[in-house]
Design a protein around this motif. Structure first.
Motif, mmCIF file in Angstrom:
data_model
loop_
_atom_site.group_PDB
_atom_site.id
_atom_site.type_symbol
_atom_site.label_atom_id
_atom_site.label_comp_id
_atom_site.label_asym_id
_atom_site.label_seq_id
_atom_site.Cartn_x
_atom_site.Cartn_y
_atom_site.Cartn_z
ATOM 1 N N LYS A 90 0.845 12.674 6.565
ATOM 2 C CA LYS A 90 0.686 13.429 5.327
ATOM 3 C C LYS A 90 1.336 12.660 4.188
ATOM 4 O O LYS A 90 2.541 12.386 4.205
ATOM 5 N N THR A 91 0.535 12.270 3.192
ATOM 6 C CA THR A 91 1.019 11.451 2.087
ATOM 7 C C THR A 91 0.488 12.007 0.773
ATOM 8 O O THR A 91 -0.715 12.217 0.621
ATOM 9 N N THR A 92 1.397 12.258 -0.157
ATOM 10 C CA THR A 92 1.029 12.733 -1.486
ATOM 11 C C THR A 92 1.328 11.662 -2.517
ATOM 12 O O THR A 92 2.419 11.087 -2.518
ATOM 13 N N GLN A 93 0.359 11.384 -3.365
ATOM 14 C CA GLN A 93 0.485 10.340 -4.382
ATOM 15 C C GLN A 93 1.028 10.912 -5.681
ATOM 16 O O GLN A 93 0.584 11.971 -6.142
ATOM 17 N N ILE A 94 1.980 10.211 -6.278
ATOM 18 C CA ILE A 94 2.406 10.482 -7.652
ATOM 19 C C ILE A 94 2.162 9.222 -8.460
ATOM 20 O O ILE A 94 2.731 8.173 -8.169
ATOM 21 N N ASP A 153 3.586 5.331 -7.576
ATOM 22 C CA ASP A 153 2.998 4.109 -8.136
ATOM 23 C C ASP A 153 2.661 4.352 -9.598
ATOM 24 O O ASP A 153 2.441 5.499 -10.013
ATOM 25 N N LEU A 154 2.590 3.271 -10.356
ATOM 26 C CA LEU A 154 2.137 3.412 -11.735
ATOM 27 C C LEU A 154 0.670 3.834 -11.777
ATOM 28 O O LEU A 154 0.267 4.642 -12.613
ATOM 29 N N ALA A 155 -0.131 3.266 -10.870
ATOM 30 C CA ALA A 155 -1.564 3.556 -10.831
ATOM 31 C C ALA A 155 -2.094 3.284 -9.426
ATOM 32 O O ALA A 155 -1.442 2.605 -8.638
ATOM 33 N N THR A 156 -3.251 3.829 -9.115
ATOM 34 C CA THR A 156 -3.980 3.726 -7.844
ATOM 35 C C THR A 156 -3.272 4.487 -6.727
ATOM 36 O O THR A 156 -2.101 4.866 -6.836
ATOM 37 N N ASP A 157 -4.019 4.690 -5.633
ATOM 38 C CA ASP A 157 -3.435 5.305 -4.444
ATOM 39 C C ASP A 157 -3.628 4.386 -3.232
ATOM 40 O O ASP A 157 -3.749 4.846 -2.100
ATOM 41 N N ASP A 197 -1.567 2.250 -1.703
ATOM 42 C CA ASP A 197 -0.508 2.326 -0.699
ATOM 43 C C ASP A 197 -0.563 3.657 0.047
ATOM 44 O O ASP A 197 -0.336 3.709 1.256
ATOM 45 N N ALA A 198 -0.851 4.722 -0.680
ATOM 46 C CA ALA A 198 -0.963 6.030 -0.038
ATOM 47 C C ALA A 198 -2.078 6.031 1.007
ATOM 48 O O ALA A 198 -1.928 6.599 2.098
ATOM 49 N N GLU A 199 -3.191 5.380 0.707
ATOM 50 C CA GLU A 199 -4.296 5.330 1.656
ATOM 51 C C GLU A 199 -3.916 4.562 2.913
ATOM 52 O O GLU A 199 -4.345 4.897 4.025
#
Length: 219
Positions: free
Chosen positions: A81-85, A65-69, A71-73
């Motif tokens: 298991k989800t890693t945010q970039i 994502d450009l910003a925030t997490d 969707d990852a949450e």
């Protein structure tokens, strides 16, 4: 000079992509790079896909994502298991970003790694991440012009998903026209028509993943 710059950038990316691919192959992890325009329903599709895969497969996600997490949450709430970039303005993920976060995963224990790319129908198509398959999601509210207007994206993908077909009675979208446009651009591409929200057609997509995983483990 522009050509040389592009070649240099892609050379570095492709070196990282080859490293990623070797890592995935060594661990027999199926990797699917999912792309779309913003709002096409990638995250909802992932949520429902992971639920449908159930306990038969261990899935993990790299969320771009450009910003925030946010969707990852949503995905973490499923126990995945989800890693945010966060690219902080960048319009796509690249292979070096993927390589940087791979140590966060126990790949030998992961059957399927989904990469949810940045919402964009231009930039992500040109970057190999080391994935096994590229998938593009097109939602029916976007209209029939997206395939002919963004041919590079649809030409470079292995599977196109037409999502949100539960909205067909309310929007101007012709599935047959989309099929014809896709075939003219990429005759080899597969097509799945579904609604992640209602579950209509989801089984065909899930079966495609299962078959892809069976081929992956044979390598």
């Amino acid at each position: 000079m522009k050509i040389k710059l592009e070649a240099d950038v892609l050379k570095d990316n492709n070196l990282a992509a080859n490293y990623n691919r070797e890592t995935f192959n060594r661990n027999k992890t199926l990797v699917i790079n999912i792309m779309s325009s913003p709002g096409a329903g990638k995250t909802t599709l992932l949520e429902e896909t992971i639920k449908a895969l159930g306990n038969d497969f261990t899935a993990a996600v790299i969320e771009g994502d450009l910003a925030t997490d946010r969707d990852a949450e949503r995905l973490r709430s499923l126990g995945v298991k989800t890693t945010q970039i966060n690219t902080v303005g960048g319009c796509h993920l690249d292979a070096r970003m993927i390589a940087k976060v791979l140590p966060e995963f126990e790949l030998e224990d992961i059957d399927i790694l989904f990469i949810e790319n940045i919402g964009n129908l231009v930039c992500p198509s040109g970057y190999d991440l080391g994935q096994d398959y590229k998938v593009v999601v097109l939602s029916v509210p976007e209209g029939n012009d997206k395939i002919p207007k963004y041919p590079v994206m649809f030409r470079r993908t292995d599977l196109t998903i037409i999502n949100k077909v539960d909205l067909l009675p309310y929007v101007s979208f012709n599935v047959e026209e989309a099929k014809q446009d896709l075939e003219s651009i990429n005759p080899a591409a597969k097509l799945k028509v579904l609604s992640a929200k209602t579950g209509e057609g989801l089984e065909g997509w899930v079966n495609w993943i299962k078959e892809a995983h069976s081929q992956c483990t044979k390598h």
